[in-house]
Write a protein that holds these residues in place. Structure first.
Motif, PDB file in Angstrom:
ATOM      1  N   HIS A  26       1.023  -1.152  -0.459  1.00 12.53           N
ATOM      2  CA  HIS A  26      -0.314  -0.040   0.192  1.00 12.53           C
ATOM      3  C   HIS A  26       0.670   1.101   0.169  1.00 12.53           C
ATOM      4  CE1 HIS A  26      -3.386   2.647   0.924  1.00 12.53           C
ATOM      5  NE2 HIS A  26      -2.766   3.202   1.452  1.00 12.53           N
ATOM      6  N   GLU A  27       2.037   0.971   0.254  1.00  9.38           N
ATOM      7  CA  GLU A  27       3.066   2.747   1.184  1.00  9.38           C
ATOM      8  C   GLU A  27       3.663   2.755  -0.499  1.00  9.38           C
ATOM      9  OE1 GLU A  27       1.677   1.171   4.759  1.00  9.38           O
ATOM     10  OE2 GLU A  27       2.847  -0.296   2.752  1.00  9.38           O
ATOM     11  N   ARG A  34      -1.610  13.417  -2.973  1.00  9.52           N
ATOM     12  CA  ARG A  34      -0.680  12.853  -1.898  1.00  9.52           C
ATOM     13  C   ARG A  34      -2.140  12.498  -0.582  1.00  9.52           C
ATOM     14  NH1 ARG A  34       4.882  12.170  -2.238  1.00  9.52           N
ATOM     15  NH2 ARG A  34       4.567  11.461  -3.860  1.00  9.52           N
ATOM     16  N   GLU A  56      -4.976   9.577  -1.164  1.00  9.61           N
ATOM     17  CA  GLU A  56      -5.275   8.912   0.416  1.00  9.61           C
ATOM     18  C   GLU A  56      -5.913   8.961   1.228  1.00  9.61           C
ATOM     19  OE1 GLU A  56      -2.345   5.722   3.465  1.00  9.61           O
ATOM     20  OE2 GLU A  56      -2.303   8.101   3.233  1.00  9.61           O
ATOM     21  N   ARG A  57      -5.838  10.132   1.583  1.00  7.34           N
ATOM     22  CA  ARG A  57      -7.613  10.384   2.867  1.00  7.34           C
ATOM     23  C   ARG A  57      -8.724   9.894   2.722  1.00  7.34           C
ATOM     24  NH1 ARG A  57      -8.070  15.684   2.784  1.00  7.34           N
ATOM     25  NH2 ARG A  57      -9.233  15.767   1.009  1.00  7.34           N
ATOM     26  N   VAL A  97       0.847   5.177  -2.703  1.00  7.22           N
ATOM     27  CA  VAL A  97       1.062   5.908  -2.123  1.00  7.22           C
ATOM     28  C   VAL A  97       1.780   6.728  -2.758  1.00  7.22           C
ATOM     29  CG1 VAL A  97       1.127   7.520  -0.128  1.00  7.22           C
ATOM     30  CG2 VAL A  97      -0.757   5.560   0.114  1.00  7.22           C
ATOM     31  N   ARG A 125      -9.049   5.874   2.493  1.00  6.86           N
ATOM     32  CA  ARG A 125      -9.452   5.013   3.820  1.00  6.86           C
ATOM     33  C   ARG A 125     -11.046   6.277   4.169  1.00  6.86           C
ATOM     34  NH1 ARG A 125      -5.410   3.673   6.431  1.00  6.86           N
ATOM     35  NH2 ARG A 125      -2.844   3.210   5.710  1.00  6.86           N
TER      36      ARG A 125
END
Length: 359
Positions: free
Chosen positions: A79-80, A91, A95-96, A83, A99
């Motif tokens: 996942h990293e 970015r 991602e916010r 991102v 999630r």
């Protein structure tokens, strides 16, 4: 058939089973996976699956890897890693939102963001769409989605936005210019006919300048074409204008300002100056000084006309030339009423405008 040997108290045992159906199913599964990969490649759609039961366990399709500029061994990237590939400006938001979709109760996730493709460093726009599977308690356990490269569409939308903004800006500027022309043309005139004629002449000059810019898609205009456009209506018989100078590319704002000033100079020359007599001539010349910033030195010089006397009052034409033009060009403009003929000098900083070859 598939067999195996196993020990028995009395010796060895052999178990044999028919795996034809299993091998056929495996072969069919591989065929379908290859077919799906082919369809994804044709459509430009990259598939992905994320097992969410214990963190993020990713599986990427070959077309996904191609779109993102990843090698084949990145099919199970972390996942990293995803991102980290997202453009820095997008970015946090990307991602916010991702999630938030998982932690809420949504069953559909859609997003657009930019990535920096590792294979070539290109910035690409990605449109992501996915379905989120949830367990009985509503916890996200699996995500299946697709990615498309929508860079061309995103760039086209940005160009359209810029064009609309530029159009609005130009319309407002044009309306302000027309309003100023109308107001000044009506001020101090003796008759309605005189006002109408002055207003029409100035509008036509503005129209001619717009025509030049439109042919160039408003990227700019050539100075020689502007000068010739201003001279042509008054160059009868031919030869009354002498035009000398390099072909210089001007920005739209600079081109419009110069076109309006040249129109005023030509109009005044016809009414009161060199062009009001059969033998009068006008010389328009310019040079380009070295920079930075580079400077345009333009000179309008009349000769062969009646003796010139400074006007008792400055009309709209003079004010437009000396004040408005100087402001628009961020330069210096001088109008000299020499007895032998009117002279106008323009010194304008051109910034990043480009000089072409000699015309």
């Amino acid at each position: 058939m598939e067999g195996r040997v196993f020990p028995l108290p009395e010796g060895l045992g052999v178990a044999v089973r028919d795996v034809t159906d299993r091998r056929r199913a495996e072969s069919e599964l591989k065929r379908r996976e290859a077919e799906l990969a082919h369809v994804q490649r044709i459509a430009g759609v990259g598939g992905l699956e994320v097992d969410l039961r214990d963190g993020f366990s990713n599986r990427r399709s070959p077309e996904y890897l191609r779109l993102h500029g990843l090698p084949p061994d990145a099919a199970n990237e972390s996942h990293e890693a995803w991102v980290g590939r997202i453009h820095p400006d997008d970015r946090v938001r990307a991602e916010r939102d991702f999630r938030a979709a998982l932690e809420g109760d949504a069953r559909r996730y859609e997003a657009e963001y930019r990535i920096i493709r590792p294979s070539d460093g290109q910035v690409r726009w990605i449109a992501a769409a996915a379905e989120i599977e949830r367990d009985a308690r509503g916890k996200a356990i699996r995500l299946i989605g697709a990615h498309r490269d929508v860079t061309e569409r995103a760039l086209a939308q940005e160009r359209q936005r810029l064009l609309i903004n530029e159009l609005n800006h130009r319309v407002k500027n044009t309306l302000a210019t027309v309003q100023s022309i109308a107001s000044q043309s009506l001020r101090g005139v003796r008759t309605t006919e005189e006002a109408a004629a002055a207003f029409e002449e100035r509008l036509m000059a503005l129209s001619r300048a717009h025509n030049v810019l439109t042919r160039e898609n408003w990227a700019g205009a050539n100075l020689r074409e502007l000068v010739e456009g201003a001279a042509t209506p008054y160059d009868a018989p031919p030869g009354r204008f002498r035009i000398e100078g390099r072909n210089i590319r001007l920005k739209p704002q600079t081109a419009l300002a110069l076109a309006m000033a040249l129109q005023e100079l030509a109009t005044n020359a016809v009414k009161y100056g060199a062009l009001s007599t059969p033998s009068g001539t006008v010389e328009v010349s310019w040079t380009l000084g070295s920079g930075p910033p580079r400077t345009l030195h333009l000179r309008w010089a009349e000769s062969g006309g009646p003796a010139v006397r400074p006007p008792e009052r400055r009309g709209f034409g003079s004010r437009l030339i000396e004040r408005s033009l100087a402001a628009d060009l961020d330069g210096d403009v001088r109008l000299i009423f020499d007895p032998g003929g009117v002279v106008c000098t323009v010194d304008a900083r051109l910034g990043d405008e480009r000089s072409g070859a000699f015309a």
